[in-house]
Design an enzyme around this catalytic site. Structure first.
Site, PDB file in Angstrom:
ATOM      1  N   GLU A 177      50.455  30.680  40.380  1.00 20.26           N
ATOM      2  CA  GLU A 177      51.830  31.173  40.482  1.00 20.26           C
ATOM      3  C   GLU A 177      52.074  31.864  41.813  1.00 20.26           C
ATOM      4  O   GLU A 177      51.182  31.972  42.625  1.00 20.26           O
ATOM      5  CB  GLU A 177      52.105  32.141  39.324  1.00 20.26           C
ATOM      6  CG  GLU A 177      50.963  33.129  39.122  1.00 20.26           C
ATOM      7  CD  GLU A 177      50.810  33.607  37.687  1.00 20.26           C
ATOM      8  OE1 GLU A 177      51.753  33.454  36.922  1.00 20.26           O
ATOM      9  OE2 GLU A 177      49.738  34.139  37.374  1.00 20.26           O
ATOM     10  N   ARG A 185      31.014  30.714  60.801  1.00 17.17           N
ATOM     11  CA  ARG A 185      30.265  29.854  61.726  1.00 17.17           C
ATOM     12  C   ARG A 185      30.335  30.369  63.157  1.00 17.17           C
ATOM     13  O   ARG A 185      29.478  30.053  63.978  1.00 17.17           O
ATOM     14  CB  ARG A 185      30.807  28.424  61.690  1.00 17.17           C
ATOM     15  CG  ARG A 185      30.503  27.680  60.410  1.00 17.17           C
ATOM     16  CD  ARG A 185      31.015  26.258  60.434  1.00 17.17           C
ATOM     17  NE  ARG A 185      30.254  25.427  61.356  1.00 17.17           N
ATOM     18  CZ  ARG A 185      30.634  25.099  62.586  1.00 17.17           C
ATOM     19  NH1 ARG A 185      31.793  25.510  63.041  1.00 17.17           N
ATOM     20  NH2 ARG A 185      29.876  24.366  63.336  1.00 17.17           N
ATOM     21  N   ASP A 197      31.037  21.441  68.964  1.00 18.57           N
ATOM     22  CA  ASP A 197      31.465  20.709  67.787  1.00 18.57           C
ATOM     23  C   ASP A 197      32.770  19.977  68.049  1.00 18.57           C
ATOM     24  O   ASP A 197      33.504  20.287  68.966  1.00 18.57           O
ATOM     25  CB  ASP A 197      31.706  21.669  66.610  1.00 18.57           C
ATOM     26  CG  ASP A 197      30.426  21.967  65.873  1.00 18.57           C
ATOM     27  OD1 ASP A 197      29.501  21.150  65.976  1.00 18.57           O
ATOM     28  OD2 ASP A 197      30.361  23.012  65.213  1.00 18.57           O
TER      29      ASP A 197
HETATM   30  C1  21W Z   1      50.828  26.860  43.962  1.00 15.58           C
HETATM   31  C2  21W Z   1      50.862  29.202  44.412  1.00 15.58           C
HETATM   32  C3  21W Z   1      52.220  26.835  43.996  1.00 15.58           C
HETATM   33  C4  21W Z   1      52.256  29.176  44.473  1.00 15.58           C
HETATM   34  C5  21W Z   1      59.434  28.941  43.641  1.00 15.58           C
HETATM   35  C6  21W Z   1      58.790  29.809  44.468  1.00 15.58           C
HETATM   36  C7  21W Z   1      46.716  29.207  48.500  1.00 15.58           C
HETATM   37  C8  21W Z   1      47.411  27.004  48.388  1.00 15.58           C
HETATM   38  C9  21W Z   1      47.291  28.263  47.684  1.00 15.58           C
HETATM   39  C10 21W Z   1      50.154  28.051  44.151  1.00 15.58           C
HETATM   40  C11 21W Z   1      52.925  27.990  44.261  1.00 15.58           C
HETATM   41  C12 21W Z   1      46.912  27.067  49.704  1.00 15.58           C
HETATM   42  C13 21W Z   1      57.332  28.825  43.266  1.00 15.58           C
HETATM   43  C14 21W Z   1      47.398  24.872  50.176  1.00 15.58           C
HETATM   44  C15 21W Z   1      47.939  25.731  47.992  1.00 15.58           C
HETATM   45  C16 21W Z   1      47.710  28.647  46.321  1.00 15.58           C
HETATM   46  C17 21W Z   1      48.663  28.083  44.136  1.00 15.58           C
HETATM   47  C18 21W Z   1      54.409  27.986  44.333  1.00 15.58           C
HETATM   48  C19 21W Z   1      56.049  28.381  42.697  1.00 15.58           C
HETATM   49  N1  21W Z   1      58.473  28.344  42.920  1.00 15.58           N
HETATM   50  N2  21W Z   1      46.902  26.028  50.600  1.00 15.58           N
HETATM   51  N3  21W Z   1      57.502  29.726  44.176  1.00 15.58           N
HETATM   52  N4  21W Z   1      47.908  24.727  48.921  1.00 15.58           N
HETATM   53  N5  21W Z   1      48.179  27.739  45.469  1.00 15.58           N
HETATM   54  N6  21W Z   1      54.970  28.862  43.395  1.00 15.58           N
HETATM   55  O1  21W Z   1      48.410  25.509  46.876  1.00 15.58           O
HETATM   56  O2  21W Z   1      47.649  29.794  45.974  1.00 15.58           O
HETATM   57  S1  21W Z   1      46.337  28.624  50.037  1.00 15.58           S
END
Ligand code: 21W
Length: 247
Positions: free
Chosen positions: A117, A154, A169
């Site tokens: 969330e 790293r 790298d």
């Molecule tokens: C997935 C958190 C969806 C929030 C309206 C406003 C951390 C992540 C995450 C997640 C939402 C990263 C909403 C790439 C990722 C993560 C969980 C959106 C709904 N509706 N890098 N907000 N992709 N994902 N919340 O998902 O915490 S880094």
């Protein structure tokens, strides 16, 4: 370097004890600590989330447990600080090699991970920057934090040995890596390019540079856009385009 993580799933960080990172922790060049911020809730059901004001699907992580967990990290620290605080957020800046090199300059990093969330916006007042792994939806920030920690440590002088140093790298010089071969010179009819067995080091260096340029040109032209080319590199790239019939 000291690394703190705030997460509701501390067991997900078990892999951090393994491999090169684990060795750095054992040697004492890296300290790594995960805080379960559910331990800091002040409500009787230990809830960490609540419904969004204004309505809508899903739940949001509330500010209180994360504020109090950050405060506990500040209290543990000699300098009463949580260091540089990074929020894992799909809407953050996409993480890259340069971010890893930059984060490696801090002596204390704290990563805040959510799960499933979003966050109450007021959590952002605790945070120095928001970083995403890339354009796909994960179930939480934990894997993102582990990727960032791995790429960042790293760069610490005590983590990689000389033989596997981080400079040299791929991405360090902005080109993809050239093909590599080890023994045997002929594996089931697949032969190692003659130049690599020639012993001519100048020719080998030119071949490797050309192969790097060709692979980068074909797979990641975006990397060439943002990179200055030496005269030698420009000539080799011209040859590559001619050979590919693209002139
Ligand atoms: C997935 C958190 C969806 C929030 C309206 C406003 C951390 C992540 C995450 C997640 C939402 C990263 C909403 C790439 C990722 C993560 C969980 C959106 C709904 N509706 N890098 N907000 N992709 N994902 N919340 O998902 O915490 S880094």
């Amino acid at each position: 370097m000291k690394i703190d993580v705030l997460s509701l799933f501390p067991k997900m960080f078990a892999p951090m004890q393994e491999s090169i990172i684990g060795k750095a922790i054992d040697r004492g060049s890296l300290s790594f600590n995960v805080t379960d911020f559910r331990d800091y809730t002040t409500n009787k059901h230990n809830n960490v989330d609540d419904y969004p004001f204004g309505g809508g699907a899903g739940m949001l992580l509330t500010a209180q447990p994360i504020f109090d967990a950050i405060a506990s990290i500040q209290e543990k620290d000699d300098q009463q600080s949580a260091g540089h605080v990074v929020l894992l957020d799909p809407a953050g800046k996409t993480f890259d090699h340069k971010d890893a090199e930059r984060l490696a300059q801090y002596d204390h990093l704290t990563f805040v991970c959510g799960h499933y969330e979003g966050y109450d916006e007021r959590i952002k007042t605790l945070v120095d920057e928001e970083i995403s792994l890339g354009d796909y939806v994960l179930t939480g920030g934990e894997l993102g934090a582990m990727v960032m920690i791995d790429a960042t440590v790293r760069f610490l002088p005590d983590v990689l040995g000389n033989s596997e140093s981080a400079s040299g790298d791929s991405f360090e010089d902005g080109l993809l890596e050239y093909p590599q071969y080890t023994r045997p010179a002929d594996f089931r009819g697949m032969k190692v390019p003659d130049v690599l067995i020639s012993g001519n080091h100048a020719k080998i260096a030119t071949w490797r540079l050309k192969e790097s340029l060709k692979k980068t040109y074909l797979r990641r032209p975006d990397l060439l856009e943002g990179r200055k080319l030496s005269n030698e590199e420009r000539d080799l790239l011209d040859d590559i385009k001619t050979e590919l019939n693209e002139d």
